[in-house]
Design an enzyme around this catalytic site. Sequence first.
Site, mmCIF file in Angstrom:
data_model
loop_
_atom_site.group_PDB
_atom_site.id
_atom_site.type_symbol
_atom_site.label_atom_id
_atom_site.label_comp_id
_atom_site.label_asym_id
_atom_site.label_seq_id
_atom_site.Cartn_x
_atom_site.Cartn_y
_atom_site.Cartn_z
ATOM 1 N N GLY A 1 0.838 -1.187 0.000
ATOM 2 C CA GLY A 1 0.000 0.000 0.000
ATOM 3 C C GLY A 1 0.872 1.236 0.000
ATOM 4 N N PRO A 2 0.265 2.399 -0.093
ATOM 5 C CA PRO A 2 1.030 3.644 -0.191
ATOM 6 C C PRO A 2 1.817 3.976 1.076
ATOM 7 C CG PRO A 2 -1.334 4.089 -0.197
ATOM 8 C CD PRO A 2 -1.170 2.615 -0.192
ATOM 9 N N GLY B 1 0.635 1.869 7.014
ATOM 10 C CA GLY B 1 0.733 0.949 8.152
ATOM 11 C C GLY B 1 1.255 -0.433 7.810
ATOM 12 N N LYS B 2 1.987 -0.553 6.724
ATOM 13 C CA LYS B 2 2.500 -1.859 6.283
ATOM 14 C C LYS B 2 3.422 -2.492 7.320
ATOM 15 C CE LYS B 2 4.221 0.033 2.575
ATOM 16 N NZ LYS B 2 3.683 1.408 2.612
ATOM 17 N N THR B 3 4.365 -1.732 7.821
ATOM 18 C CA THR B 3 5.338 -2.275 8.774
ATOM 19 C C THR B 3 4.670 -2.647 10.090
ATOM 20 O OG1 THR B 3 7.087 -1.006 7.722
ATOM 21 C CG2 THR B 3 7.532 -1.821 9.944
ATOM 22 N N THR B 4 3.728 -1.845 10.532
ATOM 23 C CA THR B 4 2.997 -2.144 11.770
ATOM 24 C C THR B 4 2.253 -3.473 11.645
ATOM 25 O OG1 THR B 4 2.756 0.209 12.248
ATOM 26 C CG2 THR B 4 1.246 -1.297 13.377
ATOM 27 N N ASP C 1 6.914 -6.459 4.766
ATOM 28 C CA ASP C 1 6.166 -5.196 4.760
ATOM 29 C C ASP C 1 6.162 -4.540 3.376
ATOM 30 O OD1 ASP C 1 8.718 -4.068 4.633
ATOM 31 O OD2 ASP C 1 8.465 -2.798 6.402
ATOM 32 N N GLU D 1 11.114 12.561 4.562
ATOM 33 C CA GLU D 1 9.707 12.644 4.184
ATOM 34 C C GLU D 1 9.054 13.966 4.597
ATOM 35 O OE1 GLU D 1 8.424 7.925 4.377
ATOM 36 O OE2 GLU D 1 7.946 9.226 6.076
#
Length: 168
Positions: A11-12, A16-19, A85, A146
């Site tokens: 996802g962008p 929350g990918k890593t979480t 992730d 970022e």
Amino acid sequence: MNKGIFISIEGPIGVGKTTLASILNKHFNAILLREIIEENPFLSKFYTDIKEYALQTESFFLFNRIKQLEDAEKVLHKGQNVVSDYNIIKNLVFAGLTLDKKQFHRYKQVYNIFVSDLPQSDIIIYLNYNTDTLMKRIATRDRSFERQMDQNYIDTLRKEYKYYFDPL
């Protein structure tokens, strides 16, 4: 011996990918494959001049992910589960946004050669949020490279992800 299960989350930026990967990793007692971000020497320059540093940035990510997936393949064959992730398709999503047409064509040729032999995810979890929420999450985690993230870039990135992942 059975092959392990390979789960990837995509996802962008800021979704929350890593979480989620960390939660699933603990639940499934898996090997966690985390995207290498801060180590990319081109990334901070990329966010200040995308067109100038896109190819270097995307190439660095591609070859790091290839190495990680080659290593993951070894543990999958030993029956160990892997949670990542990211999914390797991320490279096409970002390269499609940042590279010019000629660069993208060459990049995709290299991508296809290397990715064809890599382990593919058994399960891909796709996450998405609206752009405002993503921008708030990006600001909250406060990564130095970022801080100048452009909202239009995140919105365009969300649309590119939808192209690759949303059902027809």
